[in-house]
Design a protein around this motif. Sequence first.
Motif, PDB file in Angstrom:
ATOM      1  N   UNK A   1       0.815  -1.213   0.000  1.00 50.50           N
ATOM      2  CA  UNK A   1       0.000   0.000   0.000  1.00 50.50           C
ATOM      3  C   UNK A   1       0.852   1.268   0.000  1.00 50.50           C
ATOM      4  N   UNK A   2       2.167   1.090   0.030  1.00 48.10           N
ATOM      5  CA  UNK A   2       3.076   2.228   0.037  1.00 48.10           C
ATOM      6  C   UNK A   2       3.734   2.437  -1.320  1.00 48.10           C
ATOM      7  N   UNK A   3       4.777   3.245  -1.329  1.00 46.03           N
ATOM      8  CA  UNK A   3       5.533   3.545  -2.554  1.00 46.03           C
ATOM      9  C   UNK A   3       6.481   2.388  -2.846  1.00 46.03           C
ATOM     10  N   UNK A   4       6.168   1.625  -3.873  1.00 51.86           N
ATOM     11  CA  UNK A   4       6.953   0.432  -4.200  1.00 51.86           C
ATOM     12  C   UNK A   4       8.053   0.792  -5.191  1.00 51.86           C
ATOM     13  N   UNK A   5       9.304   0.468  -4.899  1.00 52.37           N
ATOM     14  CA  UNK A   5      10.378   0.728  -5.869  1.00 52.37           C
ATOM     15  C   UNK A   5      10.155  -0.098  -7.134  1.00 52.37           C
ATOM     16  N   UNK A   6      10.288   0.543  -8.265  1.00 47.77           N
ATOM     17  CA  UNK A   6      10.093  -0.161  -9.532  1.00 47.77           C
ATOM     18  C   UNK A   6      11.232  -1.141  -9.793  1.00 47.77           C
ATOM     19  N   UNK A   7      12.449  -0.714  -9.484  1.00 47.16           N
ATOM     20  CA  UNK A   7      13.640  -1.517  -9.780  1.00 47.16           C
ATOM     21  C   UNK A   7      14.497  -1.612  -8.512  1.00 47.16           C
ATOM     22  N   UNK A   8      14.747  -2.832  -8.059  1.00 39.60           N
ATOM     23  CA  UNK A   8      15.617  -3.066  -6.913  1.00 39.60           C
ATOM     24  C   UNK A   8      16.845  -3.834  -7.391  1.00 39.60           C
TER      25      UNK A   8
END
Length: 264
Positions: free
Chosen positions: A26-33
Amino acid sequence: MLEKLLRKKTLEMDSSISDRLTKVKNGDIPSHVAIIMDGNGRWAKQRSLPRFAGHHEGMKTVRKITRIANDIGISVLTLYAFSTENWKRPKMEIDFLMKLPGEFLTTYLPELIEQNVKVEMIGNTDGLPVHTKEAISRAMHETAQNDGLILNFAMNYGSRLEIVETVKEIARLAIANEIAIEDIDDALIDAHLMTAHLPEPDLLIRTSGEVRLSNFMLWQLAYSEFSFTEVLWPDFDEACMLNAIEEYQMRNRRFGNVEGDKGS
């Protein structure tokens, strides 16, 4: 009695991970890890085991972290599997490391396909053994139509070499009058990197307590958030991954702006 207690503890841990996963999604998910997987050798040494055992255990961690990354909704997971500098290691260790992609992909390819994961690779394939290249090529071919998480292995990869090759390619274009010197900018360099089709990493994770980049994605990591942990890679589990994502979600990413909002 002991078995019941262990089962109860496992269920409690699974419940805790599930609750945290829901909040993270539900938060800001990193697109690329991107992850520098470090500490396999030390993990084995702590247990009086050969280094090979650490690398093999680390392979199992790749599976766990791929699954949780997919569950979180991360688009790209880049794993630093073998650097151009790793050729300096003992031959027996290198030979073992070159067998791991085949073992991992043969064992888990059906699961990756089922989870809609797409396998990719960055790095120089020319220096890899035939069996390693064939295993990666097969996995890339059989997952090519998948459109979920991109599992991107950095194999025989070195960022300085990548940048040098990019500069050479752009120089050839300039010599051939296909571009003008004035055309050379960030976007043009981005377009000629191995990661041209991928977003830049939002988050870099390095395990084992080391705090350096080790020639990994030097151009691409210019504005990435960094997360360093003392945990050795074979011990890096779903809870550790969630720790890193939760830490990322608390950051205020400015991208050079004085008052930039997070994620802007």
